[in-house]
Enzyme design. Structure first.
Site, short mmCIF file in Angstrom:
data_model
loop_
_atom_site.label_atom_id
_atom_site.label_comp_id
_atom_site.label_asym_id
_atom_site.label_seq_id
_atom_site.Cartn_x
_atom_site.Cartn_y
_atom_site.Cartn_z
N ARG A 195 9.46 10.50 -11.05
CA ARG A 195 9.89 9.19 -10.52
C ARG A 195 8.81 8.13 -10.72
N SER A 196 7.54 8.54 -10.62
CA SER A 196 6.44 7.59 -10.85
C SER A 196 6.53 7.00 -12.24
N LEU A 222 -3.58 -2.61 -11.89
CA LEU A 222 -3.99 -3.52 -10.81
C LEU A 222 -5.24 -2.97 -10.12
N THR A 223 -5.19 -1.69 -9.72
CA THR A 223 -6.28 -1.08 -8.94
C THR A 223 -7.55 -0.93 -9.79
N GLY A 266 4.66 -9.21 -6.38
CA GLY A 266 6.12 -9.29 -6.58
C GLY A 266 6.65 -8.05 -7.30
N GLY A 326 5.18 32.51 4.04
CA GLY A 326 4.31 32.66 2.87
C GLY A 326 4.98 32.20 1.59
N GLU A 371 0.89 2.26 -4.13
CA GLU A 371 1.81 1.14 -3.81
C GLU A 371 1.56 0.62 -2.39
N THR A 415 -1.18 1.78 0.98
CA THR A 415 -1.27 2.98 1.82
C THR A 415 -0.42 2.82 3.08
P1 TGC Z 1 -2.37 -12.50 0.65
O1 TGC Z 1 -3.33 -13.63 0.87
O2 TGC Z 1 -1.56 -12.00 1.80
O3 TGC Z 1 -1.35 -12.86 -0.51
C1 TGC Z 1 -1.78 -13.44 -1.74
C2 TGC Z 1 -0.57 -14.12 -2.36
O4 TGC Z 1 0.47 -13.15 -2.63
C3 TGC Z 1 1.66 -13.47 -1.89
N1 TGC Z 1 2.24 -12.20 -1.47
C4 TGC Z 1 3.29 -11.64 -2.08
N2 TGC Z 1 4.07 -12.09 -3.08
C5 TGC Z 1 5.07 -11.29 -3.48
N3 TGC Z 1 5.29 -10.08 -2.93
C6 TGC Z 1 4.53 -9.60 -1.92
N4 TGC Z 1 4.74 -8.38 -1.43
C7 TGC Z 1 3.47 -10.40 -1.44
N5 TGC Z 1 2.51 -10.25 -0.49
C8 TGC Z 1 1.75 -11.36 -0.53
C9 TGC Z 1 1.19 -14.35 -0.75
O5 TGC Z 1 2.21 -15.17 -0.27
C10 TGC Z 1 0.08 -15.13 -1.41
O6 TGC Z 1 0.67 -16.13 -2.21
P2 TGC Z 1 -0.05 -17.58 -2.40
O7 TGC Z 1 0.88 -18.34 -3.27
O8 TGC Z 1 -0.20 -18.12 -1.01
O9 TGC Z 1 -1.39 -17.28 -3.05
O10 TGC Z 1 -3.18 -11.32 -0.02
P3 TGC Z 1 -4.36 -10.43 0.55
O11 TGC Z 1 -5.48 -10.51 -0.43
O12 TGC Z 1 -4.66 -10.75 1.98
O13 TGC Z 1 -3.75 -8.95 0.46
C11 TGC Z 1 -2.61 -8.61 1.15
C12 TGC Z 1 -2.28 -7.10 0.99
C13 TGC Z 1 -3.39 -6.25 1.56
C14 TGC Z 1 -1.03 -6.86 1.80
C15 TGC Z 1 -2.00 -6.75 -0.47
O14 TGC Z 1 -3.03 -7.08 -1.30
C16 TGC Z 1 -1.57 -5.32 -0.69
O15 TGC Z 1 -0.36 -5.08 -0.70
N6 TGC Z 1 -2.49 -4.32 -0.89
C17 TGC Z 1 -2.10 -2.97 -1.30
C18 TGC Z 1 -2.43 -2.79 -2.77
C19 TGC Z 1 -1.35 -2.04 -3.50
O16 TGC Z 1 -0.24 -1.83 -3.04
N7 TGC Z 1 -1.70 -1.63 -4.70
C20 TGC Z 1 -0.74 -0.96 -5.53
C21 TGC Z 1 -1.28 -0.76 -6.92
S1 TGC Z 1 -0.02 -0.31 -8.09
C22 TGC Z 1 0.35 1.27 -7.70
O17 TGC Z 1 -0.09 1.84 -6.78
C23 TGC Z 1 1.31 1.91 -8.61
S2 TGC Z 1 1.66 3.56 -8.26
C24 TGC Z 1 3.09 3.63 -9.12
C25 TGC Z 1 3.64 4.96 -9.30
O18 TGC Z 1 3.00 5.83 -9.92
O19 TGC Z 1 4.82 5.12 -8.85
P1 FAD Z 2 -8.96 2.20 -0.38
O1 FAD Z 2 -8.41 0.83 -0.54
O2 FAD Z 2 -10.42 2.40 -0.61
O3 FAD Z 2 -8.57 2.72 1.07
C1 FAD Z 2 -9.22 3.84 1.69
C2 FAD Z 2 -8.69 3.94 3.11
O4 FAD Z 2 -9.04 2.76 3.84
C3 FAD Z 2 -7.17 4.06 3.17
O5 FAD Z 2 -6.80 4.95 4.19
C4 FAD Z 2 -6.73 2.65 3.55
O6 FAD Z 2 -5.48 2.63 4.27
C5 FAD Z 2 -7.88 2.20 4.44
N1 FAD Z 2 -8.00 0.74 4.48
C6 FAD Z 2 -8.30 -0.10 3.46
N2 FAD Z 2 -8.29 -1.36 3.88
C7 FAD Z 2 -7.99 -1.34 5.21
C8 FAD Z 2 -7.79 -2.32 6.21
N3 FAD Z 2 -7.90 -3.64 5.93
N4 FAD Z 2 -7.50 -1.92 7.47
C9 FAD Z 2 -7.35 -0.60 7.76
N5 FAD Z 2 -7.51 0.38 6.85
C10 FAD Z 2 -7.81 0.01 5.59
N6 FAD Z 2 -2.73 1.65 -9.08
C11 FAD Z 2 -2.30 0.85 -10.09
O7 FAD Z 2 -2.71 -0.31 -10.19
N7 FAD Z 2 -1.44 1.32 -11.01
C12 FAD Z 2 -0.95 2.59 -10.98
O8 FAD Z 2 -0.14 2.97 -11.84
C13 FAD Z 2 -1.40 3.47 -9.94
N8 FAD Z 2 -1.00 4.76 -9.91
C14 FAD Z 2 -1.56 5.63 -9.00
C15 FAD Z 2 -1.31 6.99 -9.10
C16 FAD Z 2 -1.92 7.88 -8.22
C17 FAD Z 2 -1.68 9.35 -8.36
C18 FAD Z 2 -2.75 7.39 -7.19
C19 FAD Z 2 -3.40 8.31 -6.20
C20 FAD Z 2 -3.01 6.03 -7.09
C21 FAD Z 2 -2.45 5.14 -8.00
N9 FAD Z 2 -2.76 3.77 -7.97
C22 FAD Z 2 -2.31 2.94 -8.98
C23 FAD Z 2 -3.76 3.26 -7.05
C24 FAD Z 2 -3.25 3.07 -5.61
O9 FAD Z 2 -2.43 1.95 -5.52
C25 FAD Z 2 -4.48 3.00 -4.70
O10 FAD Z 2 -5.04 4.29 -4.64
C26 FAD Z 2 -4.13 2.48 -3.32
O11 FAD Z 2 -3.69 1.14 -3.36
C27 FAD Z 2 -5.31 2.62 -2.34
O12 FAD Z 2 -6.49 2.14 -2.90
P2 FAD Z 2 -7.82 3.06 -2.84
O13 FAD Z 2 -7.47 4.40 -3.37
O14 FAD Z 2 -8.90 2.31 -3.52
O15 FAD Z 2 -8.13 3.22 -1.31
#
Ligand code: TGC
Ligand code: FAD
Length: 392
Positions: A97-98, A138-139, A245, A348, A371, A373
């Site tokens: 699914r990823s 992104l990360t 987005g 087991g 996506e 935590t």
């Molecule tokens: P913040 O100041 O809140 O927002 C910055 C700008 O972004 C806008 N915004 C959004 N827009 C669209 N969709 C959303 N969900 C949005 N959330 C915020 C916001 O309005 C603002 O816009 P503007 O025009 O005012 O600049 O941002 P922040 O720096 O305080 O961070 C907020 C936070 C922590 C919620 C966000 O950065 C976050 O969601 N962190 C988690 C990171 C994450 O999810 N990484 C995923 C990496 S990709 C991945 O994991 C793929 S795995 C895929 C797989 O294998 O299936």
């Molecule tokens: P950190 O951000 O270092 O977080 C460590 C701990 O601190 C977590 O428990 C977190 O919840 C906590 N924490 C952090 N900030 C706060 C806060 N403000 N308040 C309270 N607690 C907090 N990324 C991509 O861009 N593209 C991909 O395709 C992708 N695929 C992935 C595939 C796998 C198998 C994995 C494991 C990860 C993947 N990621 C990808 C990255 C993923 O999105 C990150 O691992 C995730 O967003 C968390 O970042 P980090 O691992 O650096 O943890």
């Protein structure tokens, strides 16, 4: 591994909420998973290999760009169909699914939404057919939950951009043909760039020794003075909101996908509870085991309703990012708890690859982390209901 005898639980007759097209799409994906994924996935996970042989099948069931218009090679389906496809694929394995999530929501979506017509025509049909696989960067090593702090950057060199930096934990990276990479320009503004395999200075080393998502390839994206043609910049959206987005779409798919993993664990444990005899009775006759099963089906049913309602809102354009966060967080947590309980019910046998539960359980450790935590999504809900920002 045991033959795939999966029967989907539907305790509240949720099929009545689905259209005939939804059911056709769902059933096609379900049959494909039974036929082409279940027989090979355990070995792929044990060997820590993404099974490339299933790429064509993923394309055929519409898993690459389910809601991308047909003119670009997508399946042109609605959001609930997209969710159902993700549910069925993750019923097989979260790693598969990823691959589909990244391709659809994190690579095709930004090219479709933020790209220009030339970029859509150049990339989307090849991604929809599975000829090309994409990744999403992104990360970074020092910026996970806080992607806005990224340091990957590009400079305008007149006739091209010069890209430097590194992305970590990137699904599909080791074999992707293209990567949608988020990087800062000289003013610190975030943009999406399409980086293609073969560009000098671009490498994608694989991340080894994972105990989770073993059937998905994860790696780094390294940019060492990569010359990116100017036409590869996504022109129609910039800022952190652009990658976030894309995450809205992927998180929506995960909210559905996690239900699939949970359904598979529940169904396996239910069947086992009727077959396994201890103290002269099937273990399903013991109240403690019934409690586990009753709680599982209750939680699955609640998660199904949440996902369905979110699908309706997503389709009519009213779902907020915070509502998507709630569903991702709730449904993945639901699935990880069910996997743990179901594993115990198999005693087991539950730790072996004869059954899918332990693999789901380990996979879900990644799903609850990527996506956003579990805790980050809680803080997004906290911000939404209080108006007070824990991130600032
Ligand atoms: P913040 O100041 O809140 O927002 C910055 C700008 O972004 C806008 N915004 C959004 N827009 C669209 N969709 C959303 N969900 C949005 N959330 C915020 C916001 O309005 C603002 O816009 P503007 O025009 O005012 O600049 O941002 P922040 O720096 O305080 O961070 C907020 C936070 C922590 C919620 C966000 O950065 C976050 O969601 N962190 C988690 C990171 C994450 O999810 N990484 C995923 C990496 S990709 C991945 O994991 C793929 S795995 C895929 C797989 O294998 O299936
Ligand atoms: P950190 O951000 O270092 O977080 C460590 C701990 O601190 C977590 O428990 C977190 O919840 C906590 N924490 C952090 N900030 C706060 C806060 N403000 N308040 C309270 N607690 C907090 N990324 C991509 O861009 N593209 C991909 O395709 C992708 N695929 C992935 C595939 C796998 C198998 C994995 C494991 C990860 C993947 N990621 C990808 C990255 C993923 O999105 C990150 O691992 C995730 O967003 C968390 O970042 P980090 O691992 O650096 O943890």
């Amino acid at each position: 591994m045991k033959p795939d005898l999966f029967e989907a639980p539907d305790y509240y007759n949720l099929d009545e909420l689905l259209s005939e097209e939804h059911k056709l799409v769902r059933d096609a994906a379900r049959e494909w998973v039974k036929r082409d994924v279940s027989p090979i996935i355990e070995e792929a996970a044990q060997k820590a290999e993404f099974p490339k042989s299933i790429i064509g099948g993923l394309a055929e069931i519409g898993a690459f760009g389910p809601y991308i218009p047909e003119e670009y090679g997508g399946a042109g389906l609605d959001q609930i169909s997209y969710g159902l496809i993700m549910q069925e694929i993750e019923r097989g394995d979260s790693g598969v699914r990823s691959t589909a999530s990244v391709q659809s929501s994190l690579v095709m979506y930004p090219i479709w939404k933020y790209g220009n017509e030339e970029q859509r025509q150049k990339y989307l049909p090849k991604l929809a057919s599975g000829e090309w696989i994409g990744s999403f960067g992104l990360t970074e090593p020092d910026h996970g939950s806080n992607p806005g702090g990224m340091t990957t950057n590009f400079k305008d060199m007149g006739d091209h951009y010069l890209l430097n930096g590194a992305k970590m934990w990137i699904s599909n990276a080791p074999f992707c043909q293209i990567a949608v990479v988020w990087a800062k320009d000289e003013n610190g503004r975030i943009h999406g760039l399409i980086v293609e395999r073969g560009m000098e200075g671009f490498s994608t080393p694989e991340t080894h020794n994972k105990w989770s998502l073993r059937a998905s390839a994860t790696g780094e994206l390294i940019f060492d003075n990569v010359k990116v043609p100017k036409e590869n910049l996504l022109p129609n959206k910039s800022g952190l909101g652009a990658p976030l987005g894309c995450l809205d779409s992927a998180r929506f798919g995960i909210a559905w996908g996690a239900i699939g993993a949970a359904m598979d664990c529940y169904d396996t444990a239910l069947r086992y509870s009727k077959e396994r005899i201890q103290f002269g009775k099937p273990i399903g006759q013991f109240q403690l085991q019934q409690k586990k099963l009753a709680e599982m089906i209750t939680e699955i049913t609640k998660a199904q309703l949440l996902a369905w309602r979110l699908g309706v809102m997503r389709e009519n354009g009213t779902a907020t990012s915070a509502q998507i966060s709630m569903a991702k967080r709730n449904n993945v947590d639901m699935a990880i708890n069910i996997a743990r309980e179901a594993r115990q019910m198999l005693g087991g046998m539950g730790i072996t690859g004869e059954y899918s539960i332990m693999r789901h359980s380990m996979n879900l450790e990644s799903v609850i982390t990527y996506e956003g935590t579990h805790d980050i999504h809680l803080l997004i809900t906290g911000l939404d209901v209080t108006g007070l920002n824990a991130f600032k």
